[in-house]
Design a protein around this motif. Structure first.
Motif, PDB file in Angstrom:
ATOM      1  N   ASN A 332       0.848  -1.194   0.000  1.00 37.31           N
ATOM      2  CA  ASN A 332       0.000   0.000   0.000  1.00 37.31           C
ATOM      3  C   ASN A 332       0.879   1.239   0.000  1.00 37.31           C
ATOM      4  O   ASN A 332       1.287   1.735   1.050  1.00 37.31           O
ATOM      5  N   VAL A 333       1.200   1.724  -1.184  1.00 34.67           N
ATOM      6  CA  VAL A 333       2.121   2.860  -1.313  1.00 34.67           C
ATOM      7  C   VAL A 333       1.536   4.110  -0.673  1.00 34.67           C
ATOM      8  O   VAL A 333       2.232   4.874   0.000  1.00 34.67           O
ATOM      9  N   ASP A 334       0.233   4.335  -0.875  1.00 33.13           N
ATOM     10  CA  ASP A 334      -0.370   5.579  -0.400  1.00 33.13           C
ATOM     11  C   ASP A 334      -0.451   5.645   1.122  1.00 33.13           C
ATOM     12  O   ASP A 334      -0.451   6.732   1.696  1.00 33.13           O
ATOM     13  N   ASN A 335      -0.555   4.510   1.772  1.00 33.13           N
ATOM     14  CA  ASN A 335      -0.598   4.491   3.239  1.00 33.13           C
ATOM     15  C   ASN A 335       0.594   3.692   3.780  1.00 33.13           C
ATOM     16  O   ASN A 335       0.452   2.820   4.646  1.00 33.13           O
ATOM     17  N   ARG A 336       1.759   3.998   3.239  1.00 31.18           N
ATOM     18  CA  ARG A 336       2.927   3.181   3.555  1.00 31.18           C
ATOM     19  C   ARG A 336       3.401   3.334   5.001  1.00 31.18           C
ATOM     20  O   ARG A 336       4.064   2.439   5.514  1.00 31.18           O
ATOM     21  N   MET A 337       3.091   4.459   5.671  1.00 27.13           N
ATOM     22  CA  MET A 337       3.556   4.616   7.043  1.00 27.13           C
ATOM     23  C   MET A 337       2.992   3.519   7.941  1.00 27.13           C
ATOM     24  O   MET A 337       3.714   2.947   8.774  1.00 27.13           O
ATOM     25  N   ASP A 338       1.717   3.214   7.785  1.00 28.21           N
ATOM     26  CA  ASP A 338       1.114   2.156   8.585  1.00 28.21           C
ATOM     27  C   ASP A 338       1.782   0.820   8.300  1.00 28.21           C
ATOM     28  O   ASP A 338       2.067   0.039   9.220  1.00 28.21           O
ATOM     29  N   GLU A 339       2.054   0.561   7.023  1.00 32.58           N
ATOM     30  CA  GLU A 339       2.662  -0.717   6.663  1.00 32.58           C
ATOM     31  C   GLU A 339       4.113  -0.782   7.125  1.00 32.58           C
ATOM     32  O   GLU A 339       4.579  -1.829   7.568  1.00 32.58           O
ATOM     33  N   ILE A 340       4.843   0.337   7.042  1.00 33.12           N
ATOM     34  CA  ILE A 340       6.233   0.370   7.523  1.00 33.12           C
ATOM     35  C   ILE A 340       6.278   0.076   9.021  1.00 33.12           C
ATOM     36  O   ILE A 340       7.118  -0.705   9.490  1.00 33.12           O
ATOM     37  N   ASN A 341       5.390   0.691   9.774  1.00 33.83           N
ATOM     38  CA  ASN A 341       5.334   0.437  11.211  1.00 33.83           C
ATOM     39  C   ASN A 341       5.046  -1.043  11.484  1.00 33.83           C
ATOM     40  O   ASN A 341       5.653  -1.658  12.369  1.00 33.83           O
ATOM     41  N   ASP A 342       4.130  -1.596  10.715  1.00 32.36           N
ATOM     42  CA  ASP A 342       3.782  -3.004  10.900  1.00 32.36           C
ATOM     43  C   ASP A 342       4.966  -3.910  10.563  1.00 32.36           C
ATOM     44  O   ASP A 342       5.251  -4.877  11.282  1.00 32.36           O
ATOM     45  N   LEU A 343       5.668  -3.591   9.475  1.00 32.21           N
ATOM     46  CA  LEU A 343       6.827  -4.400   9.085  1.00 32.21           C
ATOM     47  C   LEU A 343       7.933  -4.328  10.136  1.00 32.21           C
ATOM     48  O   LEU A 343       8.594  -5.327  10.432  1.00 32.21           O
ATOM     49  N   PHE A 344       8.144  -3.123  10.680  1.00 31.64           N
ATOM     50  CA  PHE A 344       9.201  -2.990  11.686  1.00 31.64           C
ATOM     51  C   PHE A 344       8.892  -3.850  12.916  1.00 31.64           C
ATOM     52  O   PHE A 344       9.788  -4.453  13.514  1.00 31.64           O
ATOM     53  N   ASN A 345       7.638  -3.915  13.269  1.00 28.03           N
ATOM     54  CA  ASN A 345       7.247  -4.676  14.453  1.00 28.03           C
ATOM     55  C   ASN A 345       7.143  -6.174  14.199  1.00 28.03           C
ATOM     56  O   ASN A 345       7.367  -6.984  15.113  1.00 28.03           O
ATOM     57  N   ASN A 346       6.837  -6.554  12.959  1.00 29.82           N
ATOM     58  CA  ASN A 346       6.508  -7.958  12.713  1.00 29.82           C
ATOM     59  C   ASN A 346       7.324  -8.642  11.619  1.00 29.82           C
ATOM     60  O   ASN A 346       7.339  -9.878  11.563  1.00 29.82           O
ATOM     61  N   ASP A 347       7.963  -7.864  10.728  1.00 29.87           N
ATOM     62  CA  ASP A 347       8.667  -8.500   9.598  1.00 29.87           C
ATOM     63  C   ASP A 347       9.814  -7.606   9.123  1.00 29.87           C
ATOM     64  O   ASP A 347       9.731  -6.963   8.090  1.00 29.87           O
ATOM     65  N   LYS A 348      10.887  -7.588   9.896  1.00 30.17           N
ATOM     66  CA  LYS A 348      11.997  -6.680   9.595  1.00 30.17           C
ATOM     67  C   LYS A 348      12.729  -7.060   8.300  1.00 30.17           C
ATOM     68  O   LYS A 348      13.319  -6.206   7.643  1.00 30.17           O
ATOM     69  N   LEU A 349      12.706  -8.334   7.929  1.00 35.28           N
ATOM     70  CA  LEU A 349      13.326  -8.725   6.661  1.00 35.28           C
ATOM     71  C   LEU A 349      12.609  -8.057   5.484  1.00 35.28           C
ATOM     72  O   LEU A 349      13.246  -7.581   4.534  1.00 35.28           O
ATOM     73  N   ALA A 350      11.283  -8.035   5.539  1.00 33.61           N
ATOM     74  CA  ALA A 350      10.516  -7.376   4.474  1.00 33.61           C
ATOM     75  C   ALA A 350      10.768  -5.873   4.470  1.00 33.61           C
ATOM     76  O   ALA A 350      10.835  -5.240   3.410  1.00 33.61           O
ATOM     77  N   LEU A 351      10.926  -5.289   5.675  1.00 35.84           N
ATOM     78  CA  LEU A 351      11.225  -3.846   5.747  1.00 35.84           C
ATOM     79  C   LEU A 351      12.598  -3.554   5.149  1.00 35.84           C
ATOM     80  O   LEU A 351      12.771  -2.563   4.437  1.00 35.84           O
TER      81      LEU A 351
END
Length: 804
Positions: A332-351
């Motif tokens: 979700n490019v347009d709402n990437r902040m929410d997804e970045i926060n989620d990746l940092f907490n749950n999937d750092k490899l994807a981040l």
């Protein structure tokens, strides 16, 4: 490395950054250069700030305390008013500032007081990017670096082809700005890829990496944000890049890094010689206020614009999709902040994968558009600091001043004109209508050619006004120009020759850089921000352009063809709808050659001048439409649509000044306009098509094409006008979601027009206002076409409007 005191050495390199520092009461010029054997810090000791004053004014200034400690000397230069001048030399920047302040209070002119010492030293020696310094290495007390400093005694211009290393840098962070990771991507001169992500956290289990099929060997893990910053500082010392690139890299990434380092109370020593990143103006995080000794910072957005690339939006996602056919590694490019926060907490490899992908995309954009080469060529041509964007006036000064001084003059202190403006480019009244076979004849670099042909020059104007009229070249508004060694025409000649050479060697970045610089020269002379501005100079260019365009039209019409429009340097010639298509190119070349010959003859006979005006057959529009002004029978200006064949022979629609090229129109309006002109030029039914579209609109079948998308160019609270639709939608979005990201600069707002006005997509309270899309979107783009067909939008859509 130590050198004997009496041994002179030569080092050759590329100047990365320039600095003036004051040490022990002395002005020291400091240059960080890259050489074949590595980076070197060069210092030129015991230098002085220089400015000039009229000899007749010096006694006034000398009666004040401002001249204490200031050295003065009579020199063989004069002002533009013909008066002798005295040079003033200051060892201290405070002395210079005091001189400037006192002279302003006394209403006494100082000349060239704004030329910085570190720049003057280079430009007076015609040094731009590449340099040879003569001197010796020495150990300097108080240096943060353990490497010796090269103490230079003299310098001269050079030619080198030294490779500069670069890194693409990108941070990921929380909404509050806390750093999560930094991505670092680069390639060596041999194409070897370098990748690193420094990530806050601990390595995940091996199975997680295998599950995602994401490599993790390029990730370096650190305990917390402070450790990330400290590791990055150490990384800069290890990798030691010459150039840092990124997307909004100054205003976002480096500004964020600086603030976070300041928060932790540590010096951000990522410059060469362990010097810190700093800002010349506190809390003004702009490229022009950044100071990073020994490293050049290039922002992708700024440099694409500088190279005249144009995009609807300058988000990394959009530009990468257009240029590379690839986007960000996130859902979700347009709402990437929410997804970045989620990746940092749950999937750092994807981040980490997302982070390094962003860094790589920026690198690939620079590579695809040859921006690295463009930046280097521009610096070589202008003498501007490597990486400095814009600065047309400074570039002009760099090119012009050393020649002016050698001609015996100092630059004026202020523009000669204030409020007397020269006219703009010539725009002919158009003949509206639908045409076949329109030729476009363009004057190649018209304004630079006028400058070169008619010897238009600041120094030449000063000298010409003192000479007999018959021995000068006439200008406009009373201007006359000396024929004796004009500077600006000489510079134009040199640039033109360099551009032709660049073209012959297929050096597109150099050719583009020269074109932009040449075309900026008139703009500089026409700007009151330039001390050389004089209405007689600018008008002698633009008014001569008017004269040339009018005469060219008369000559074309004398050949039996109609000219339907003209704009600045382009003449639109109608050959006739039944013209033999096989003779198009031959006719275009014939007209260009004929008119070039006529200009050569005319200028030789009337002015004894060589003509450098060059008319070219630019293009052929197979079909062409020139609309009327809305609600008028009068032809429009700077607006037309045409169809021509591209390099592969495929027909292509070209829109100029029409809604198709504007970003604030809905996707529906753009699609319909494109289809309308395709149908018009191919003699297909336009009316039936419009009826079908309006029926689909009224039935709600086109709702997906009604969404407007616009980014905030500043923070929401910084807008003075609050009524723009995207601002209203942004405020509503913030109220509904509570997410402040929608109020920040760069936020992308999607909205539709409802009966309540602009409302954010997904949060609409009112029904879609279809009448708005009919009357404010479709009608304006349809009316020009329907005028040709002798009907109106109201007549076609009255039935649909009654249903809405």
């Amino acid at each position: 490395m130590k050198i004997a005191v009496n041994e002179q050495q030569l080092i050759k390199g590329r100047v990365l950054t320039r600095h003036a520092i004051h040490r022990h009461g002395q002005l020291v010029l400091q240059y960080f250069i890259q050489t074949q054997s590595g980076p070197v810090t060069v210092e030129v000791l015991e230098q002085e700030h220089v400015c000039f004053i009229k000899s007749s004014d010096y006694s006034v200034l000398a009666s004040t305390d401002a001249v204490q400690g200031v050295r003065s000397a009579a020199i063989k230069l004069t002002s533009f008013s013909g008066e002798s001048v005295i040079a003033l030399y200051c060892a201290d920047g405070r002395q210079l500032r005091n001189l400037v302040r006192t002279s302003k209070d006394l209403d006494v002119e100082l000349f060239e007081a704004d030329i910085k010492a570190e720049h003057r030293f280079l430009i007076e020696r015609f040094i731009a990017l590449d340099v040879e310094f003569y001197g010796q290495f020495a150990e300097m007390s108080g240096q943060t670096s353990t490497e010796p400093v090269f103490i230079a005694t003299r310098a001269r211009q050079a030619e080198t082809n030294i490779h500069l290393s670069a890194i693409s840098l990108d941070f990921e962070c929380s909404f509050s700005g806390e750093l999560y990771s930094v991505g670092l991507y680069g390639q060596s001169a041999e194409g070897v890829v370098y990748r690193k992500v420094i990530m806050v956290g601990t390595p995940p289990e091996l199975e997680q990496g295998l599950e995602h099929n994401i490599e993790s060997d390029y990730i370096e893990w650190v305990e917390h944000e402070l450790a990330l910053i400290e590791r990055l500082i150490a990384w800069f010392a290890e990798y030691d890049p010459d150039i840092i690139i990124g997307w909004a890299v100054v205003t976002f990434d480096l500004a964020l890094l600086y603030r976070r380092a300041k928060h932790h109370g540590i010096a951000l020593t990522i410059g060469r010689d362990k010097l810190p990143l700093s800002w010349k103006v506190e809390d003004k995080y702009r490229p022009e206020t950044l100071s990073l000794p020994g490293r050049v910072v290039l922002d992708g957005i700024d440099w694409l614009k500088a190279a005249f690339y144009q995009f609807d939006r300058y988000s990394l996602e959009h530009v990468a999709q257009v240029l590379l056919d690839e986007g960000k590694a996130i859902h979700n490019v347009d709402n990437r902040m929410d997804e970045i926060n989620d990746l940092f907490n749950n999937d750092k490899l994807a981040l980490a994968h997302y982070n390094i992908t962003d860094s790589r995309l920026v690198w690939d954009i620079f590579d695809k558009t040859q921006l690295f080469d463009f930046v280097l060529e521009r610096a070589k041509l202008t003498g501007l600091e490597l990486g400095r964007v814009g600065a047309s006036v400074a570039a002009f000064n760099n090119l012009y001043l050393p020649h002016l001084h050698r001609s015996g003059f100092v630059a004026p202190s202020r523009p000669a004109s204030d409020g007397i403006e020269s006219p703009g480019g010539y725009v002919m009244d158009s003949v509206p209508g639908l045409y076949k076979h329109i030729l476009v004849l363009d004057f190649k670099s018209l304004y630079p050619s006028i400058i070169r042909t008619f010897l238009i020059d600041p120094k030449g104007l000063v000298e010409g006004l003192t000479l007999a009229e018959e021995s000068t070249v006439p200008g406009f508004l009373g201007g006359r120009f000396s024929r004796n060694q004009p500077i600006l025409p000489m510079l134009i000649k040199k640039l033109s020759e360099q551009r032709e050479l660049a073209k012959s060697h297929s050096n597109a970045p150099l050719s583009q850089a020269i074109k932009i610089i040449m075309n900026s020269l008139y703009g500089v002379l026409g700007s009151r921000g330039c001390v050389f501005h004089d209405a007689r100079l600018a008008s002698s260019i633009t008014m001569r352009g008017h004269e040339i365009m009018k005469q060219t039209r008369r000559w074309v019409e004398a050949e039996g063809y109609d000219v339907i429009y003209g704009d600045t340097d382009s003449t639109f010639v109608w050959l006739g709808n039944e013209f033999d298509a096989n003779l198009i190119e031959q006719t275009g070349r014939y007209l260009a050659d004929k008119i070039n010959q006529l200009w050569q003859q005319k200028l030789a006979q009337e002015f004894a001048l060589t003509s450098y005006l060059e008319l070219e057959f630019e293009t052929h529009f197979e079909h062409f439409f020139m609309p009327t002004l809305r609600g008028s029978v009068e032809g429009s200006k700077k607006r037309y649509v045409g169809i021509k064949s591209d390099t592969g022979g495929e027909p292509k629609l070209i829109f100029k000044g029409m809604e198709q090229v504007r970003s604030d129109w809905s996707p529906l309006a753009r699609r319909v306009q494109y289809e309308l002109y395709q149908r018009l030029f191919n003699q297909q039914d336009v009316v039936a098509y419009l009826k079908e579209v309006t029926e689909q609109l009224s039935r709600g079948e086109l709702d997906d094409e009604l969404v407007f998308t616009k980014s905030l160019r500043r923070n929401l609270e910084d807008y003075t006008a609050k009524s723009a639709p995207h601002l209203k939608a942004a405020r509503r979005l913030w109220q509904v979601t509570g997410d402040e990201q929608y109020t920040k600069r760069g936020s992308r707002i999607e909205y539709v027009m409802t009966v309540n006005g602009a409302e954010p997509l997904g949060h609409c309270l009112g029904a879609i206002d279809y009448e708005y899309y009919l009357s404010r979107q479709l009608e304006p783009i349809a009316e020009p076409v329907l005028t040709i067909l002798k009907t109106t939008f109201i007549e076609i859509t009255s039935a649909q409007m009654s249903l809405i």
